[in-house]
Design a protein around this motif. Structure first.
Motif, mmCIF file in Angstrom:
data_model
loop_
_atom_site.group_PDB
_atom_site.id
_atom_site.type_symbol
_atom_site.label_atom_id
_atom_site.label_comp_id
_atom_site.label_asym_id
_atom_site.label_seq_id
_atom_site.Cartn_x
_atom_site.Cartn_y
_atom_site.Cartn_z
ATOM 1 N N THR A 1 -5.429 9.358 13.248
ATOM 2 C CA THR A 1 -5.172 7.920 13.311
ATOM 3 C C THR A 1 -6.419 7.143 12.895
ATOM 4 N N ASP A 2 -7.575 7.570 13.352
ATOM 5 C CA ASP A 2 -8.827 6.902 12.961
ATOM 6 C C ASP A 2 -9.049 6.971 11.458
ATOM 7 N N GLN A 3 -8.723 8.100 10.834
ATOM 8 C CA GLN A 3 -8.879 8.219 9.384
ATOM 9 C C GLN A 3 -7.881 7.321 8.658
ATOM 10 N N VAL A 4 -6.662 7.239 9.174
ATOM 11 C CA VAL A 4 -5.661 6.341 8.601
ATOM 12 C C VAL A 4 -6.154 4.895 8.676
ATOM 13 N N VAL A 5 -6.752 4.517 9.788
ATOM 14 C CA VAL A 5 -7.311 3.168 9.941
ATOM 15 C C VAL A 5 -8.388 2.921 8.883
ATOM 16 N N ALA A 6 -9.310 3.851 8.732
ATOM 17 C CA ALA A 6 -10.388 3.693 7.748
ATOM 18 C C ALA A 6 -9.826 3.581 6.333
ATOM 19 N N ASN A 7 -8.866 4.426 6.003
ATOM 20 C CA ASN A 7 -8.270 4.392 4.668
ATOM 21 C C ASN A 7 -7.517 3.089 4.428
ATOM 22 N N THR A 8 -6.789 2.631 5.431
ATOM 23 C CA THR A 8 -6.038 1.379 5.301
ATOM 24 C C THR A 8 -6.979 0.196 5.135
ATOM 25 N N ALA A 9 -8.042 0.147 5.926
ATOM 26 C CA ALA A 9 -9.019 -0.943 5.809
ATOM 27 C C ALA A 9 -9.618 -0.969 4.404
ATOM 28 N N ALA A 10 -9.939 0.192 3.863
ATOM 29 C CA ALA A 10 -10.516 0.261 2.511
ATOM 30 C C ALA A 10 -9.510 -0.192 1.459
ATOM 31 N N ALA A 11 -8.259 0.230 1.578
ATOM 32 C CA ALA A 11 -7.240 -0.157 0.606
ATOM 33 C C ALA A 11 -6.950 -1.651 0.669
ATOM 34 N N LEU A 12 -6.858 -2.205 1.876
ATOM 35 C CA LEU A 12 -6.652 -3.650 2.014
ATOM 36 C C LEU A 12 -7.810 -4.427 1.395
ATOM 37 N N ALA A 13 -9.032 -4.029 1.710
ATOM 38 C CA ALA A 13 -10.206 -4.722 1.171
ATOM 39 C C ALA A 13 -10.222 -4.660 -0.351
ATOM 40 N N PHE A 14 -9.889 -3.519 -0.924
ATOM 41 C CA PHE A 14 -9.843 -3.368 -2.379
ATOM 42 C C PHE A 14 -8.864 -4.363 -2.999
ATOM 43 N N ALA A 15 -7.753 -4.616 -2.312
ATOM 44 C CA ALA A 15 -6.734 -5.544 -2.800
ATOM 45 C C ALA A 15 -7.060 -7.000 -2.487
ATOM 46 N N LEU B 1 0.840 -1.192 0.000
ATOM 47 C CA LEU B 1 0.000 0.000 0.000
ATOM 48 C C LEU B 1 0.875 1.242 0.000
ATOM 49 N N ALA B 2 0.411 2.270 -0.680
ATOM 50 C CA ALA B 2 1.039 3.581 -0.537
ATOM 51 C C ALA B 2 0.853 4.005 0.909
ATOM 52 N N GLY B 3 1.683 4.892 1.390
ATOM 53 C CA GLY B 3 1.507 5.391 2.750
ATOM 54 C C GLY B 3 0.096 5.923 2.923
ATOM 55 N N GLN B 4 -0.614 5.368 3.890
ATOM 56 C CA GLN B 4 -1.997 5.781 4.123
ATOM 57 C C GLN B 4 -2.003 6.995 5.039
ATOM 58 N N CYS B 5 -2.574 8.070 4.531
ATOM 59 C CA CYS B 5 -2.564 9.371 5.190
ATOM 60 C C CYS B 5 -3.938 9.664 5.791
ATOM 61 N N PRO B 6 -4.014 10.642 6.673
ATOM 62 C CA PRO B 6 -5.292 10.998 7.302
ATOM 63 C C PRO B 6 -6.113 11.947 6.436
ATOM 64 N N LEU B 7 -6.323 11.553 5.173
ATOM 65 C CA LEU B 7 -7.082 12.376 4.248
ATOM 66 C C LEU B 7 -8.498 11.839 4.103
ATOM 67 N N ALA B 8 -9.470 12.735 4.172
ATOM 68 C CA ALA B 8 -10.867 12.371 3.913
ATOM 69 C C ALA B 8 -11.033 12.212 2.401
ATOM 70 N N ALA B 9 -12.210 11.781 1.980
ATOM 71 C CA ALA B 9 -12.485 11.568 0.558
ATOM 72 C C ALA B 9 -12.305 12.830 -0.269
ATOM 73 N N ASP B 10 -12.458 13.991 0.345
ATOM 74 C CA ASP B 10 -12.280 15.256 -0.375
ATOM 75 C C ASP B 10 -10.809 15.660 -0.504
ATOM 76 N N GLY B 11 -9.889 14.824 0.008
ATOM 77 C CA GLY B 11 -8.468 15.087 -0.117
ATOM 78 C C GLY B 11 -7.896 16.005 0.934
ATOM 79 N N LYS B 12 -8.682 16.358 1.930
ATOM 80 C CA LYS B 12 -8.214 17.254 2.994
ATOM 81 C C LYS B 12 -7.828 16.451 4.232
ATOM 82 N N VAL B 13 -6.782 16.928 4.920
ATOM 83 C CA VAL B 13 -6.375 16.324 6.187
ATOM 84 C C VAL B 13 -7.500 16.546 7.194
ATOM 85 N N VAL B 14 -7.895 15.466 7.903
ATOM 86 C CA VAL B 14 -8.982 15.586 8.874
ATOM 87 C C VAL B 14 -8.532 16.400 10.090
ATOM 88 N N ASP B 15 -9.478 17.113 10.668
ATOM 89 C CA ASP B 15 -9.233 17.892 11.883
ATOM 90 C C ASP B 15 -9.380 16.990 13.106
#
Length: 132
Positions: free
Chosen positions: A52-66, A31-45
């Protein structure tokens, strides 16, 4: 596919992860480095734990896609922009208690760094998984 997680004799007992992860898979997922970016491409507040929670969500989605899941992860590197050990521990605890917590039982590295790629970014996660 077999994933063996081991701690060699003579090395310290790690807190939750293993020193050595050996696989005999046919397919590796990087996986590319999973960042705390929301779907709109902005860093979450909300600070480091919200990120960390956003990174978890993004990582789970990327793993599932693969076609992979947390149990297929064989290596993680966690980057946190801090030199405070309590902050590092809080991120580690949040990750290991998350929906991808099983990913952190393999070979893992937790690093405090001075800066990450996006303005305001506090956390990034690098993941490698092995599939049959």
């Amino acid at each position: 596919m077999t994933i063996e997680r081991q701690n060699p004799p003579g090395l310290h007992v790690p807190p939750g992860y293993h020193h050595v992860t050996v696989t005999e898979g046919r397919r590796t997922v990087h996986l590319a480095g999973q960042c705390p970016l929301a779907a709109d491409g902005k860093v979450v507040d909300g600070g480091v734990l919200a990120q960390t929670d956003q990174v978890v969500a993004n990582t789970a989605a990327a793993l599932a896609f693969a076609g992979a899941g947390p149990a297929d992860v064989v290596r993680t590197v966690i980057y946190v922009t801090t030199d405070d050990r309590r902050t590092l521990a809080a991120v580690w605890d949040r990750l290991t208690a998350s929906e991808i917590g099983a990913a952190f039982t393999s070979a893992s590295t937790l690093l405090g760094v001075s800066q990450l790629g996006f303005p305001g970014q506090l956390v990034e996660l690098d993941v490698t998984a092995a599939l049959a």
